[in-house]
Scaffold this active site. Structure first.
Site, mmCIF file in Angstrom:
data_model
loop_
_atom_site.group_PDB
_atom_site.id
_atom_site.type_symbol
_atom_site.label_atom_id
_atom_site.label_comp_id
_atom_site.label_asym_id
_atom_site.label_seq_id
_atom_site.Cartn_x
_atom_site.Cartn_y
_atom_site.Cartn_z
ATOM 1 N N SER B 55 57.881 98.068 1.015
ATOM 2 C CA SER B 55 58.263 97.511 2.310
ATOM 3 C C SER B 55 59.538 96.725 2.102
ATOM 4 C CB SER B 55 57.191 96.558 2.856
ATOM 5 O OG SER B 55 56.128 97.254 3.436
ATOM 6 N N GLU B 62 73.026 91.166 13.737
ATOM 7 C CA GLU B 62 72.723 91.864 14.993
ATOM 8 C C GLU B 62 71.237 92.185 15.131
ATOM 9 O OE1 GLU B 62 74.763 92.896 12.626
ATOM 10 O OE2 GLU B 62 76.783 92.522 13.408
ATOM 11 N N SER B 63 70.392 91.775 14.221
ATOM 12 C CA SER B 63 68.919 91.863 14.257
ATOM 13 C C SER B 63 68.337 92.325 12.910
ATOM 14 C CB SER B 63 68.379 92.675 15.425
ATOM 15 O OG SER B 63 68.625 91.977 16.643
ATOM 16 N N CYS B 83 71.429 94.237 18.463
ATOM 17 C CA CYS B 83 71.825 93.725 19.773
ATOM 18 C C CYS B 83 73.344 93.699 19.820
ATOM 19 C CB CYS B 83 71.209 92.353 20.050
ATOM 20 S SG CYS B 83 71.579 91.125 18.824
#
Lengths: 133, 133
Positions: B55, B62-63, B83
């Site tokens: 993981s 931007e996120s 975003c």
């Protein structure tokens, strides 16, 4: 259907703007949400943006919780991704709806990594809309 | 529709199993994908699971980009959340489809935090299925 992961997409609307800009509060809330879900926390990372807004992730052994906030819109996007049957991700979602004082929300549940069917597209199990009484 | 965030849900099928269990390779790939998208990397965190699976998150200004892998199923779930208009998230998706040698994929685009309509549910813009020739 035998999915590898459950992906909750939670959109929170009309939240308290101060809450959405408070990194420490959001960090505590996301960690508490992971605990509510019965997840095992492996790590976390939070960032505050200028002039406002917070992005944060809590990595759990069962996958992750993420939040992005837009205080100027009273809006937060939350993802709760879990694999296995040992967690209760919807409990985390309910907890965050309350904690962030969302007046409205939508909660979409997607199944990721579906085996035994030809399509591998995420499958929507349902979508719920809620408003504070 | 005026969305605050673009959320790509990328499901990769029939990937090379060794690749999906190689933390360093996946870390490099996700960072390179962020670069392909024109994003600004703020941080990263990767975990290897026993007996297999990785993981990892790359937090961008931007996120975020996220990956969870199931080598035993040749499957990886990838999220690319951006975003603003300064990035090209689909370039990151195309890059990862190639890099992880996925024989098949699905790519779903959701708009998060849509303003100016009453619903706040994520809206699907489209879904694409692909297979290697």
């Amino acid at each position: 259907m035998n999915a590898l992961g459950t992906h909750l997409l939670l959109d929170l609307k009309d939240c308290d703007k101060e809450v959405l800009n408070n990194l420490n509060f959001l960090q505590d809330s996301l960690l508490a949400a992971a605990s509510e879900a019965g997840a095992t926390v492996l790590g976390e990372s939070f960032h505050h943006f200028h002039p406002q807004g917070v992005s944060g992730v809590v990595i759990i052994a069962e996958s992750h919780l993420f939040i992005h906030t837009w205080p100027e819109h009273g809006y937060a996007a939350v993802d709760i991704f879990t694999c296995g049957d040992s967690t209760q991700p919807k409990k985390a979602a309910r907890f965050l709806i309350e904690k962030l004082q969302a007046e409205g929300h939508s909660l979409m549940e997607l199944q990721r990594g579906i085996q035994a069917i030809s399509s591998i597209a995420p499958a929507a199990r349902g979508i719920e809309h809620g408003h504070r009484p």
